[in-house]
Design a protein around this motif. Structure first.
Motif, PDB file in Angstrom:
ATOM      1  N   PRO A 159       8.849  58.861 -61.522  1.00 32.50           N
ATOM      2  CA  PRO A 159       8.834  58.821 -62.914  1.00 32.50           C
ATOM      3  C   PRO A 159       9.699  60.157 -63.362  1.00 32.50           C
ATOM      4  N   ASN A 160      10.205  61.052 -62.759  1.00 31.30           N
ATOM      5  CA  ASN A 160      10.854  62.301 -63.076  1.00 31.30           C
ATOM      6  C   ASN A 160      12.486  62.035 -62.910  1.00 31.30           C
ATOM      7  N   LEU A 161      12.669  61.091 -62.059  1.00 33.56           N
ATOM      8  CA  LEU A 161      14.205  60.564 -61.991  1.00 33.56           C
ATOM      9  C   LEU A 161      15.149  60.895 -63.132  1.00 33.56           C
ATOM     10  N   GLU A 162      14.626  60.083 -64.344  1.00 28.89           N
ATOM     11  CA  GLU A 162      15.562  59.949 -65.382  1.00 28.89           C
ATOM     12  C   GLU A 162      15.587  61.229 -66.060  1.00 28.89           C
ATOM     13  N   GLU A 163      14.619  62.171 -65.882  1.00 32.98           N
ATOM     14  CA  GLU A 163      14.737  63.546 -66.697  1.00 32.98           C
ATOM     15  C   GLU A 163      15.710  64.163 -65.835  1.00 32.98           C
ATOM     16  N   ALA A 164      15.489  64.186 -64.726  1.00 34.85           N
ATOM     17  CA  ALA A 164      16.425  64.961 -63.453  1.00 34.85           C
ATOM     18  C   ALA A 164      17.891  64.679 -63.749  1.00 34.85           C
ATOM     19  N   ALA A 165      17.995  63.251 -63.967  1.00 34.33           N
ATOM     20  CA  ALA A 165      19.447  62.765 -63.992  1.00 34.33           C
ATOM     21  C   ALA A 165      19.880  63.416 -65.456  1.00 34.33           C
ATOM     22  N   ARG A 166      19.115  63.395 -66.345  1.00 33.34           N
ATOM     23  CA  ARG A 166      19.722  63.841 -67.698  1.00 33.34           C
ATOM     24  C   ARG A 166      19.989  65.275 -67.590  1.00 33.34           C
ATOM     25  N   ASP A 167      19.059  66.240 -66.903  1.00 30.19           N
ATOM     26  CA  ASP A 167      19.296  67.450 -66.738  1.00 30.19           C
ATOM     27  C   ASP A 167      20.709  67.827 -66.105  1.00 30.19           C
TER      28      ASP A 167
END
Lengths: 314, 267
Positions: free
Chosen positions: B167-175
């Motif tokens: 679930p944290n992948l999108e966050e990571a991609a945005r960061d």
């Protein structure tokens, strides 16, 4: 046991919790746009038809009048009275439907549970081919499958061919209520098997080890650990099979040979031959209520995260 | 502990019995399908003994013009249904699995509820609704009707693979500077691609095999399943098992592809 499974078994709380921290402000944008097409579609062609069934059930003819003054409960009265007095077709239809659905549920449970148990706890090799074989029928038209049973059961059919080759001569059960139940058990068996299989697969193996360490034998482990913990699957499966077999029409038509009437076949008769939409709708409302309640109960119990994490990989 | 040695042997026999039981269940599930296939190769005009092998009924089924037009209308229904329900169901699955929002569980219940409805109920309601709203009957209403039942199934299948993605992948991609479009195109969709493809195949096979909904909404169109139903209630014609068998072969093939895709998405 793979590393992933090992880690999961040690720290289940960190990985498995359904409320995993999903960002409320996701970088994907707001979720509304993603839900809209599905919700709009369902509002139009799922909620709409349900409203149509309910509205038609209180009409006097095959046209909808929106003024409450024109509404009548005549169709309901006919059905309830017919069922209570046992006169006409309703008593028989109600009895047939309940007997067929209840029998189907019980038989499907008795047949599926050992299979689900074996699949979840005993089967290590050939698991994939077995699973595929179990889901194949779900993707074949109900028409075609039931017709296959007809070909199997009819006089000089496949059964006679097989039985004859070993010198057997058994009377066929086709065109009886048993044949209809055979058909419904056949069609809905996977809906019982898979929920039970999934619920047994999600039982933590360390629980069984603990029970065994505390001196519980295999039987005791089964009765005190597996059976109670598989209850959600049994409930979901039973509701599923009961509800879906209430809608069994093709099974009754082809295997009952026009002699066994069920609620579904009676409803479709009201719409087809007798063109009495209010009467058909009133019967459908009964089915609708049972279905909605069971569907909501099933969906509240199902945890997709649980299925995703355990279902296929074990 | 003398019981030990006994125990190590016992499980092997009992495991064999469990496999045997599963084999019985599978045999039961395959009985009508095999009966159909046997009947499709039998030469008799009425299905009876003795059995004589022939391919004639397959030839008849393939050359019959009424079958060809049934195949034609079925394709005109199932291709749009596949595309629509794959898109709609995938969008629903992404909303459900990649977000937390108030009413998320209610969304799941509402969105998946059609799966639990007996199809005859859906078909009847839709038929009356189509008459009341002026939607009418034919190819388009049948497409809309089937999409209502199949989109939730696609959502279910895609959700299962999407829940397996961190679930944290999108966050990571945005960061790391990715915009929304890039996150979809390069991160999320590739990760759930196998789930989407298998959902799409399920959609196609289910639409292809659908009987109840299509029979209430088709109007004057004749699809494969309604053609088969019409023929099978009029007594035995060997063309029916031949056509039904061919549909089964194709479904089986597609299903195997779908299962392989779904499994690849899990590992």
């Amino acid at each position: 046991m793979s590393v992933r499974e090992f880690v999961r078994s040690k720290v289940p709380a960190a990985i498995d919790r359904p409320g995993r921290r999903l960002a409320s402000a996701s970088p994907l944008g707001p979720p509304g746009g993603l839900m809209l097409p599905l919700l709009a579609l369902l509002a139009f062609m799922f909620v709409g038809p349900i409203v149509a069934i309910v509205l038609f059930s209180v009409q006097t003819e095959n046209v909808i009048s929106l003024s409450v003054a024109d509404w009548t409960l005549e169709a309901y009265r006919e059905i309830v009275q017919g069922t209570l007095s046992g006169e006409g077709v309703y008593g028989e239809v109600t009895l047939n439907t309940i007997v067929i659905s209840a029998l189907t549920t019980v038989v499907a449970f008795v047949v599926s549970y050992p299979a689900a148990y074996a699949l979840a706890t005993k089967v290590r090799r050939f698991k994939l081919p077995i699973l595929i074989a179990l889901i194949i029928p779900l993707f074949t038209s109900v028409n075609i499958r039931v017709y296959g049973w007809v070909l199997f059961l009819i006089n000089d059919g496949v059964f006679d061919l097989l039985a004859g080759s070993v010198g057997l001569n058994a009377p066929s059960i086709i065109y009886t209520r048993s044949a209809v139940v055979l058909g419904t058990v056949y069609v809905y068996l996977p809906y019982m098997l898979f929920p039970i299989y999934l619920s047994i697969s999600t039982i933590d193996e360390s629980l069984l080890e603990a029970a065994s360490d505390l001196g519980a034998g295999r039987t005791k482990q089964f009765v005190d650990v597996i059976l109670p913990l598989s209850k959600p699957g049994v409930i979901i499966g039973s509701l599923f099979v009961f509800v879906l077999s209430l809608g069994a029409e093709v099974e009754a038509e082809l295997l009952g040979g026009g002699t066994i009437y069920t609620a579904a076949s009676n409803i479709s008769y009201s719409f087809g031959y007798s063109q009495n939409w209010p009467l058909g709708s009133a019967q459908a409302v009964g089915l609708l209520l049972i279905t909605t309640v069971c569907g909501v109960v099933i969906l509240r119990t199902i945890d997709l995260t649980e299925i995703a994490s355990r279902g296929g990989s074990r | 502990m003398s019981a030990r040695s006994n125990r190590s042997r016992l499980p092997r026999i009992s495991t064999g019995l469990w496999y045997g039981y599963l084999a019985l269940i599978i045999a039961f599930l395959m009985t009508p399908l095999l009966s159909l296939i046997i009947a499709s190769f039998d030469s008799g005009q009425t299905f009876s003994l003795p059995f004589e092998f022939t391919l004639e009924w397959y030839r008849n089924a393939l050359t019959s013009t009424s079958v060809q037009s049934a195949v034609d209308s079925t394709i005109r229904i199932s291709v749009p249904v596949t595309i629509l329900s794959t898109v709609i169901g995938t969008a629903g699955a992404i909303a459900y699995t990649r977000y937390s929002f108030p009413g998320r569980e209610y969304f799941k219940i509402v969105a998946l509820l059609p799966i639990f409805f007996p199809l005859i109920l859906l078909g009847l309601g839709m038929s009356m609704w189509a008459s009341v709203t002026g939607l009418g009957y034919g190819i388009v209403p049948a497409i809309v009707g089937e999409t209502v039942w199949i989109s939730p199934i696609v959502m279910f299948v895609v959700s299962i693979s999407a829940l397996g993605v961190d679930p944290n992948l999108e966050e990571a991609a945005r960061d790391l500077g990715a915009d929304t479009l890039t996150i979809y195109k390069d991160v999320l969709l590739p990760l759930i691609a196998n789930g989407i493809v298998s959902g799409g195949i399920f959609a196609f096979v289910l639409s292809w095999n659908n009987y109840y909904i299509v029979s209430y909404l088709k109007g004057s169109e004749i699809t494969i399943t309604t053609w088969i139903h019409g023929r099978m209630t009029q007594g035995f014609t060997p063309v029916v098992p031949a056509l039904a068998s061919m549909i089964f072969y194709v479904s089986l093939l597609l299903l195997l592809v779908a299962v392989v895709m779904e499994l690849r998405s899990e590992t």
